[in-house]
Scaffold this motif. Structure first.
Motif, PDB file in Angstrom:
ATOM      1  N   UNK A 156       0.863  -1.185   0.000  1.00 51.71           N
ATOM      2  CA  UNK A 156       0.000   0.000   0.000  1.00 51.71           C
ATOM      3  C   UNK A 156       0.901   1.237   0.000  1.00 51.71           C
ATOM      4  N   UNK A 157       0.414   2.325  -0.611  1.00 51.46           N
ATOM      5  CA  UNK A 157       1.230   3.534  -0.750  1.00 51.46           C
ATOM      6  C   UNK A 157       0.397   4.784  -0.504  1.00 51.46           C
ATOM      7  N   UNK A 158       0.978   5.721   0.252  1.00 45.82           N
ATOM      8  CA  UNK A 158       0.492   7.101   0.321  1.00 45.82           C
ATOM      9  C   UNK A 158       1.694   7.997   0.038  1.00 45.82           C
ATOM     10  N   UNK A 159       1.537   8.898  -0.926  1.00 47.87           N
ATOM     11  CA  UNK A 159       2.622   9.820  -1.305  1.00 47.87           C
ATOM     12  C   UNK A 159       2.073  11.239  -1.324  1.00 47.87           C
ATOM     13  N   UNK A 174      -2.792  -2.364   5.523  1.00 49.90           N
ATOM     14  CA  UNK A 174      -3.627  -1.308   4.955  1.00 49.90           C
ATOM     15  C   UNK A 174      -3.325   0.046   5.600  1.00 49.90           C
ATOM     16  N   UNK A 175      -3.352   1.097   4.781  1.00 49.42           N
ATOM     17  CA  UNK A 175      -3.150   2.468   5.230  1.00 49.42           C
ATOM     18  C   UNK A 175      -4.467   3.228   5.112  1.00 49.42           C
ATOM     19  N   UNK A 176      -4.689   4.133   6.054  1.00 47.03           N
ATOM     20  CA  UNK A 176      -5.919   4.926   6.023  1.00 47.03           C
ATOM     21  C   UNK A 176      -5.667   6.298   6.628  1.00 47.03           C
ATOM     22  N   UNK A 212       1.282  11.699   7.374  1.00 41.90           N
ATOM     23  CA  UNK A 212       0.820  10.725   8.350  1.00 41.90           C
ATOM     24  C   UNK A 212      -0.196   9.784   7.727  1.00 41.90           C
ATOM     25  N   UNK A 213      -0.184   8.533   8.184  1.00 41.75           N
ATOM     26  CA  UNK A 213      -1.212   7.567   7.799  1.00 41.75           C
ATOM     27  C   UNK A 213      -1.343   6.542   8.916  1.00 41.75           C
ATOM     28  N   UNK A 250      -0.152   4.775  14.135  1.00 39.03           N
ATOM     29  CA  UNK A 250      -0.010   5.886  13.198  1.00 39.03           C
ATOM     30  C   UNK A 250       1.459   6.073  12.859  1.00 39.03           C
ATOM     31  N   UNK A 251       1.750   6.165  11.577  1.00 43.54           N
ATOM     32  CA  UNK A 251       3.120   6.404  11.117  1.00 43.54           C
ATOM     33  C   UNK A 251       3.214   7.827  10.581  1.00 43.54           C
ATOM     34  N   UNK A 252       4.184   8.588  11.089  1.00 44.02           N
ATOM     35  CA  UNK A 252       4.377   9.979  10.675  1.00 44.02           C
ATOM     36  C   UNK A 252       5.760  10.114  10.054  1.00 44.02           C
ATOM     37  N   UNK A 253       5.778  10.466   8.779  1.00 44.05           N
ATOM     38  CA  UNK A 253       6.990  10.575   7.964  1.00 44.05           C
ATOM     39  C   UNK A 253       7.372  12.049   7.874  1.00 44.05           C
TER      40      UNK A 253
END
Length: 515
Positions: free
Chosen positions: A211-214, A244-246, A304-305, A316-319
């Motif tokens: 899964x990807x969020x950019x 899964x990311x949300x 964040x996701x 929660x992951x914060x990049x």
């Protein structure tokens, strides 16, 4: 609001639970009110961004932007935390050569039609999901997370080979240690990547089946922005996950550096000299110009996701990417906004990234800035006065020189120390969230996370950091954290470039008992 590091105000205690993805949490504000100014200064800044010509650069962008095939809705300048529009087409991030050339001439006002199109372009995130379910983790009770600034590669092949653990990703002079480190960086459950363009991020997601969020940080107008194919010419942050990311969220900091005005007007001779030393003395690849469209049409961000980890739990992951073209106090202000965001969470938060904790003012150096920088704090004035005065006292000068040498070594190897101007950032994190860095320790502080190609024993720094925030009584814990410098160095054979100038940081997080 975050707690004052003077201890004069405190945040009320929040209920602390390992929260299920379906459980209640703080309701997000509507998109139009997501930005949260923290002071009168930021209120003024936001008002300026919303209606005034940016930096006096004036006229609206010509029809080149209007001619784009991607249809976007008008938007508003977004600073602070906001919920971006989610798109699933790489083509949603397209800017023609003509539009980029027009931006080199002038920057539109946010309220103009061209400005509205640029805002809509930058206030969205790309989201994708694997076509088939990702492979299960070897240990579902352990979350393996990697944070890495991959230095904006144009080609996804080399970095994907590393993240898949392919031995050919290493250079011809690789050894057993590099091969072992490669296995620890590869096949992670979550990757927080900085300085990555969208086509590379999507290629990595495809190859890793994740899964990807950019989210975009900047529109590049220099050499990195010459490729106008869909998705190219933008640099940003990416979160890739086996799970899964949300709920993707962007924090675009109120305090931003100006990559446009400083670079476009020409590089002063003193800065040219600094860059020449970096290029020829240490082999650093420093572009002649790194021109990026300024705020509110871009700027440093945290992405964040929420990650739905095994056991019906959420982390929660914060990049995070903080500004290098700035003073330490700007990075501290940027981090304060991230602290506010994290403190509002009831569930655990893994956060980290490239904090650019150089301890220095990274803006383009003019003669005026250089001179002012020697006396811009009371501590510097006192220190320099003492340096002169001590030399008139027998033997006192020797002691002062010894202390200065100690401070230099300590500051270089431990940016969290009071000897380094960046220590206030770490103090804010600890006072407000109760956590310290999980980075791997070294004899004199922490292991270095960034290195020049030709170090000569001095060309390294500690810029990248990871943390785990777990409010309340949870059984979550980091059981292993490492910085892999040797592997990154060995990705370059004779005459080859390393895969990145930053080293990969890994954290193994024990999720606790599983149902």
């Amino acid at each position: 609001m975050r707690t004052s590091t003077t201890g004069l105000s405190f945040v009320p205690t929040r209920p602390a639970v390992w929260q299920n993805p379906t459980a209640a949490r703080d309701e997000p504000q509507p998109a139009a009110t997501q930005a949260k100014p923290r002071s009168l200064r930021k209120l003024a800044f936001t008002a300026l961004a919303a209606g005034a010509p940016l930096l006096g650069l004036g006229a609206a962008l010509p029809q080149a932007v209007a001619a784009q095939t991607v249809m976007v809705e008008p938007s508003q300048p977004q600073f602070g935390e906001f919920k971006p529009k989610q798109v699933s087409s790489v083509g949603a991030f397209t800017l023609s050569h003509e539009a980029r050339q027009a931006l080199l001439q002038s920057v539109p006002t946010p309220g103009s039609p061209a400005g509205q199109k640029l805002l809509a372009l930058m206030n969205q995130v790309y989201v994708s999901h694997p076509a088939t379910p990702p492979a299960p983790a070897k240990d579902p009770g352990l979350l393996h997370v990697v944070s890495w600034n991959i230095n904006d590669p144009d080609d996804a092949e080399r970095i994907s080979a590393v993240l898949q653990g392919h031995p050919e990703a290493l250079g011809a002079n690789a050894d057993a240690q590099a091969a072992q480190e490669l296995t620890h960086v590869a096949n992670a459950d979550v990757y927080n990547l900085q300085e990555v363009n969208l086509p590379v991020a999507q290629a990595l997601a495809d190859k890793l089946n994740m899964h990807l969020v950019w989210a975009p940080e900047f529109i590049d107008l220099g050499a990195a922005g010459q490729n106008t194919e869909p998705g190219h010419g933008f640099t940003g942050n990416a979160i890739l996950s086996r799970y899964a990311l949300s709920d993707p969220t962007v924090i675009r900091y109120h305090q931003q550096s100006d990559w446009y005005k400083d670079e476009a007007k020409g590089v002063p001779k003193i800065e040219q000299g600094i860059r020449a030393v970096g290029r020829h003395g240490f082999g650093v690849d420093i572009p002649d110009h790194e021109i990026r469209v300024p705020a509110p049409f871009g700027g440093r961000i945290a992405l964040s996701a929420d990650v739905d980890v095994p056991g019906g739990k959420r982390l929660t992951s914060v990049d995070i990417h903080l500004e290098n073209h700035a003073k330490p106090e700007v990075r501290r202000q940027q981090m304060d906004e991230v602290i506010d965001f994290i403190a509002a969470h009831h569930n655990p938060v893994f956060f980290g990234g490239d904090f650019n904790t150089t301890g220095k003012d990274g803006r383009i150096q003019t003669t005026g800035r250089f001179i002012k920088g020697q006396f811009d704090t009371p501590g510097k004035v006192i220190d320099k006065a003492a340096s002169v005065g001590f030399h008139f006292v027998p033997y006192a000068g020797w002691g002062k020189d010894g202390y200065e040498a100690y401070k230099m070594v300590k500051s270089h190897n431990d940016p969290t120390s009071v000897t380094n101007p960046e220590h206030l950032l770490f103090r804010d994190v600890e006072h407000n969230l109760g956590v310290k860095p999980t980075d791997e320790r070294a004899k004199l502080g922490y292991k270095h996370t960034w290195a020049m190609p030709h170090q000569h024993g001095v060309g390294n720094s500690i810029l990248d950091w990871t943390f785990l925030y777990h409010p309340g009584d949870t059984d979550l814990q980091v059981v292993g954290a490492h910085t892999y410098e040797h592997m990154v160095q060995k990705t370059a054979g004779p005459g080859e470039e390393r895969i990145s100038d930053h080293n990969a940081l890994t954290n193994d997080i024990r999720l606790g008992s599983q149902p």
